[in-house]
Design a protein around this motif. Structure first.
Motif, mmCIF file in Angstrom:
data_model
loop_
_atom_site.group_PDB
_atom_site.id
_atom_site.type_symbol
_atom_site.label_atom_id
_atom_site.label_comp_id
_atom_site.label_asym_id
_atom_site.label_seq_id
_atom_site.Cartn_x
_atom_site.Cartn_y
_atom_site.Cartn_z
ATOM 1 N N LEU A 1 0.824 -1.208 0.000
ATOM 2 C CA LEU A 1 0.000 0.000 0.000
ATOM 3 C C LEU A 1 0.857 1.257 0.000
ATOM 4 O O LEU A 1 0.549 2.221 -0.706
ATOM 5 C CB LEU A 1 -0.931 0.012 1.215
ATOM 6 C CG LEU A 1 -2.137 -0.890 1.114
ATOM 7 C CD1 LEU A 1 -2.922 -0.873 2.404
ATOM 8 C CD2 LEU A 1 -3.017 -0.472 -0.032
ATOM 9 N N LEU A 2 1.902 1.251 0.779
ATOM 10 C CA LEU A 2 2.782 2.414 0.797
ATOM 11 C C LEU A 2 3.491 2.579 -0.540
ATOM 12 O O LEU A 2 3.668 3.701 -1.014
ATOM 13 C CB LEU A 2 3.789 2.299 1.938
ATOM 14 C CG LEU A 2 4.659 3.512 2.174
ATOM 15 C CD1 LEU A 2 3.819 4.745 2.454
ATOM 16 C CD2 LEU A 2 5.613 3.267 3.311
ATOM 17 N N ALA A 3 3.866 1.483 -1.168
ATOM 18 C CA ALA A 3 4.477 1.563 -2.496
ATOM 19 C C ALA A 3 3.495 2.152 -3.505
ATOM 20 O O ALA A 3 3.866 2.984 -4.336
ATOM 21 C CB ALA A 3 4.946 0.191 -2.952
ATOM 22 N N ALA A 4 2.215 1.759 -3.418
ATOM 23 C CA ALA A 4 1.208 2.310 -4.322
ATOM 24 C C ALA A 4 1.005 3.798 -4.068
ATOM 25 O O ALA A 4 0.865 4.583 -5.017
ATOM 26 C CB ALA A 4 -0.113 1.561 -4.156
ATOM 27 N N VAL A 5 1.006 4.210 -2.804
ATOM 28 C CA VAL A 5 0.857 5.632 -2.476
ATOM 29 C C VAL A 5 2.042 6.427 -3.010
ATOM 30 O O VAL A 5 1.865 7.497 -3.599
ATOM 31 C CB VAL A 5 0.706 5.828 -0.949
ATOM 32 C CG1 VAL A 5 0.870 7.282 -0.555
ATOM 33 C CG2 VAL A 5 -0.632 5.318 -0.473
ATOM 34 N N ILE A 6 3.245 5.918 -2.835
ATOM 35 C CA ILE A 6 4.436 6.641 -3.284
ATOM 36 C C ILE A 6 4.475 6.732 -4.801
ATOM 37 O O ILE A 6 4.767 7.791 -5.363
ATOM 38 C CB ILE A 6 5.705 5.981 -2.719
ATOM 39 C CG1 ILE A 6 5.762 6.191 -1.207
ATOM 40 C CG2 ILE A 6 6.960 6.532 -3.381
ATOM 41 C CD1 ILE A 6 6.860 5.433 -0.518
ATOM 42 N N ILE A 7 4.151 5.649 -5.495
ATOM 43 C CA ILE A 7 4.147 5.680 -6.963
ATOM 44 C C ILE A 7 3.069 6.623 -7.476
ATOM 45 O O ILE A 7 3.300 7.425 -8.379
ATOM 46 C CB ILE A 7 3.977 4.258 -7.531
ATOM 47 C CG1 ILE A 7 5.244 3.443 -7.257
ATOM 48 C CG2 ILE A 7 3.678 4.283 -9.019
ATOM 49 C CD1 ILE A 7 5.112 1.985 -7.570
ATOM 50 N N TYR A 8 1.880 6.563 -6.878
ATOM 51 C CA TYR A 8 0.802 7.461 -7.303
ATOM 52 C C TYR A 8 1.179 8.916 -7.034
ATOM 53 O O TYR A 8 0.950 9.788 -7.873
ATOM 54 C CB TYR A 8 -0.496 7.093 -6.576
ATOM 55 C CG TYR A 8 -1.674 7.921 -7.026
ATOM 56 C CD1 TYR A 8 -2.327 7.619 -8.217
ATOM 57 C CD2 TYR A 8 -2.120 8.996 -6.281
ATOM 58 C CE1 TYR A 8 -3.391 8.371 -8.648
ATOM 59 C CE2 TYR A 8 -3.187 9.755 -6.709
ATOM 60 C CZ TYR A 8 -3.818 9.445 -7.887
ATOM 61 O OH TYR A 8 -4.876 10.209 -8.313
ATOM 62 N N THR A 9 1.782 9.176 -5.884
ATOM 63 C CA THR A 9 2.178 10.541 -5.548
ATOM 64 C C THR A 9 3.289 11.032 -6.457
ATOM 65 O O THR A 9 3.312 12.200 -6.835
ATOM 66 C CB THR A 9 2.626 10.613 -4.074
ATOM 67 O OG1 THR A 9 1.576 10.145 -3.247
ATOM 68 C CG2 THR A 9 2.966 12.024 -3.675
ATOM 69 N N PHE A 10 4.198 10.151 -6.830
ATOM 70 C CA PHE A 10 5.308 10.535 -7.698
ATOM 71 C C PHE A 10 4.798 11.024 -9.050
ATOM 72 O O PHE A 10 5.309 11.987 -9.593
ATOM 73 C CB PHE A 10 6.254 9.356 -7.883
ATOM 74 C CG PHE A 10 7.501 9.684 -8.657
ATOM 75 C CD1 PHE A 10 8.507 10.422 -8.076
ATOM 76 C CD2 PHE A 10 7.651 9.236 -9.957
ATOM 77 C CE1 PHE A 10 9.663 10.724 -8.792
ATOM 78 C CE2 PHE A 10 8.800 9.525 -10.671
ATOM 79 C CZ PHE A 10 9.804 10.282 -10.086
ATOM 80 N N PHE A 11 3.774 10.373 -9.574
ATOM 81 C CA PHE A 11 3.281 10.755 -10.891
ATOM 82 C C PHE A 11 2.195 11.831 -10.853
ATOM 83 O O PHE A 11 1.967 12.504 -11.841
ATOM 84 C CB PHE A 11 2.751 9.529 -11.636
ATOM 85 C CG PHE A 11 3.841 8.589 -12.039
ATOM 86 C CD1 PHE A 11 4.822 8.980 -12.921
ATOM 87 C CD2 PHE A 11 3.900 7.314 -11.512
ATOM 88 C CE1 PHE A 11 5.836 8.129 -13.292
ATOM 89 C CE2 PHE A 11 4.909 6.449 -11.874
ATOM 90 C CZ PHE A 11 5.881 6.856 -12.761
ATOM 91 N N HIS A 12 1.519 11.987 -9.723
ATOM 92 C CA HIS A 12 0.426 12.954 -9.629
ATOM 93 C C HIS A 12 0.669 13.960 -8.511
ATOM 94 O O HIS A 12 -0.264 14.364 -7.833
ATOM 95 C CB HIS A 12 -0.894 12.222 -9.358
ATOM 96 C CG HIS A 12 -1.241 11.212 -10.388
ATOM 97 N ND1 HIS A 12 -1.756 11.549 -11.611
ATOM 98 C CD2 HIS A 12 -1.116 9.858 -10.397
ATOM 99 C CE1 HIS A 12 -1.956 10.458 -12.320
ATOM 100 N NE2 HIS A 12 -1.568 9.421 -11.610
#
Length: 164
Positions: A33-44
């Protein structure tokens, strides 16, 4: 097939649950979940409202399935998302190699956020982790960083399907 970001978060939680219950691992070696949050935040990172909503949603899902005080993961994921958002505005976001050290640092900081937030939210004594705390956080950071590459490829594939 285009997958919604909230369904991805729930699927990752069930994947983590299945792997830890099948292999009965005593350590968390990844935090999807944290990886998904970081990846989503990185692109958006420029869309702050969506980043905050996604970080709170993933933190809520993590809080439901954890034994920590309720709200610890929501606050720590939100703090991680803000720090990643600030950092990704400085870094050249088209270079995807910056994502992996960012995931490693995000998971490392998240472990420390949880360590600080747990006694505050539970109004109790701080849990004693001993000397293994750093080793556990490093193992979880490394495992999540290795998991970030397939998540990155998956999110990139879904984004290309949305554009086409």
């Amino acid at each position: 097939m285009i997958m919604n970001k909230s369904i991805l978060a729930l699927g990752l939680v069930f994947l983590k649950f299945a792997l830890t219950s099948l292999w009965s691992m005593p350590l968390n070696i990844f935090d999807p979940l944290l990886a998904a949050v970081i990846i989503y935040t990185f692109f958006h990172s420029l869309d702050t409202k969506d980043v905050v909503a996604y970080a709170l949603f993933c933190g809520f899902v993590a809080d439901i399935f954890s034994l920590n005080s309720f709200g610890a993961y929501m606050i720590s994921y939100l703090a991680c998302a803000f720090s990643v958002s600030l950092f990704s505005r400085i870094v050249y976001r088209q270079n995807w190699l910056f994502l992996f050290p960012l995931v490693f640092l995000g998971v490392f900081l998240n472990g420390h956020f949880i360590l600080i937030l747990e006694p505050i939210l539970s109004r109790g004594a701080s849990p004693h982790y001993g000397g293994l705390f750093l080793l556990r956080i490093l193992a979880e950071s490394l495992g999540t960083t290795l998991l970030a590459y397939p998540l990155y490829l998956f999110s990139k594939r879904c984004a290309s399907q949305l554009i086409a």
